[in-house]
Write a protein that holds these residues in place. Structure first.
Motif, PDB file in Angstrom:
ATOM      1  N   UNK A 272       0.854  -1.195   0.000  1.00 39.53           N
ATOM      2  CA  UNK A 272       0.000   0.000   0.000  1.00 39.53           C
ATOM      3  C   UNK A 272       0.889   1.244   0.000  1.00 39.53           C
ATOM      4  N   UNK A 273       0.364   2.349  -0.478  1.00 41.75           N
ATOM      5  CA  UNK A 273       1.154   3.578  -0.595  1.00 41.75           C
ATOM      6  C   UNK A 273       1.649   4.114   0.737  1.00 41.75           C
ATOM      7  N   UNK A 274       0.970   3.799   1.832  1.00 45.75           N
ATOM      8  CA  UNK A 274       1.388   4.313   3.142  1.00 45.75           C
ATOM      9  C   UNK A 274       2.026   3.224   3.996  1.00 45.75           C
ATOM     10  N   UNK A 275       2.630   2.229   3.354  1.00 46.56           N
ATOM     11  CA  UNK A 275       3.195   1.080   4.063  1.00 46.56           C
ATOM     12  C   UNK A 275       4.378   1.482   4.937  1.00 46.56           C
ATOM     13  N   UNK A 276       4.513   0.755   6.031  1.00 44.20           N
ATOM     14  CA  UNK A 276       5.646   0.945   6.942  1.00 44.20           C
ATOM     15  C   UNK A 276       6.598  -0.247   6.820  1.00 44.20           C
ATOM     16  N   UNK A 277       7.725  -0.140   7.473  1.00 42.49           N
ATOM     17  CA  UNK A 277       8.681  -1.247   7.514  1.00 42.49           C
ATOM     18  C   UNK A 277       8.016  -2.467   8.158  1.00 42.49           C
ATOM     19  N   UNK A 278       7.209  -2.245   9.181  1.00 37.23           N
ATOM     20  CA  UNK A 278       6.474  -3.341   9.808  1.00 37.23           C
ATOM     21  C   UNK A 278       5.598  -4.055   8.779  1.00 37.23           C
ATOM     22  N   UNK A 279       4.862  -3.288   7.961  1.00 38.93           N
ATOM     23  CA  UNK A 279       4.015  -3.883   6.928  1.00 38.93           C
ATOM     24  C   UNK A 279       4.836  -4.686   5.929  1.00 38.93           C
TER      25      UNK A 279
ATOM     26  N   UNK B 117       7.793  -6.175   6.460  1.00 40.27           N
ATOM     27  CA  UNK B 117       8.268  -7.411   7.088  1.00 40.27           C
ATOM     28  C   UNK B 117       7.130  -8.437   7.183  1.00 40.27           C
ATOM     29  N   UNK B 118       5.949  -7.986   7.553  1.00 36.70           N
ATOM     30  CA  UNK B 118       4.805  -8.890   7.636  1.00 36.70           C
ATOM     31  C   UNK B 118       4.521  -9.522   6.273  1.00 36.70           C
ATOM     32  N   UNK B 119       4.499  -8.706   5.234  1.00 34.09           N
ATOM     33  CA  UNK B 119       4.230  -9.193   3.883  1.00 34.09           C
ATOM     34  C   UNK B 119       5.297 -10.190   3.434  1.00 34.09           C
ATOM     35  N   UNK B 120       6.553  -9.857   3.670  1.00 30.91           N
ATOM     36  CA  UNK B 120       7.643 -10.756   3.277  1.00 30.91           C
ATOM     37  C   UNK B 120       7.567 -12.082   4.027  1.00 30.91           C
TER      38      UNK B 120
END
Length: 80
Positions: A25-32, A34-37
């Protein structure tokens, strides 16, 4: 947005190459990220720890990712 990620060390083996592309998503964070990966590459969760670097600096979980950022996954390093 589509981001390109550089992989080093064992992360290259986990990803099957030295670079991968991920949609976030355009407002993704590093946390997002890592979760996705970790959802796409479950072996990544088995690493004791790994770092994400944004533009050549270690990133914090709350840091925002932009499409133009250079992102790298840096696995744990051991030496002796």
């Amino acid at each position: 947005m589509i981001i390109n990620i550089l992989a080093f060390g064992i992360a290259k083996d986990i990803f099957g190459g030295s670079t991968i592309s991920v949609e976030l998503a355009n407002d993704a964070s590093v946390y997002n990220l890592k979760y996705s990966l970790e959802q796409q590459y479950p072996r990544l969760k088995k690493l004791s720890t790994y770092m994400v670097a944004l533009n050549n600096e270690y990133a914090l979980p709350g840091d925002t990712i932009y499409e133009t950022d250079e992102i790298a996954i840096i696995p744990p390093v051991s030496g002796g």
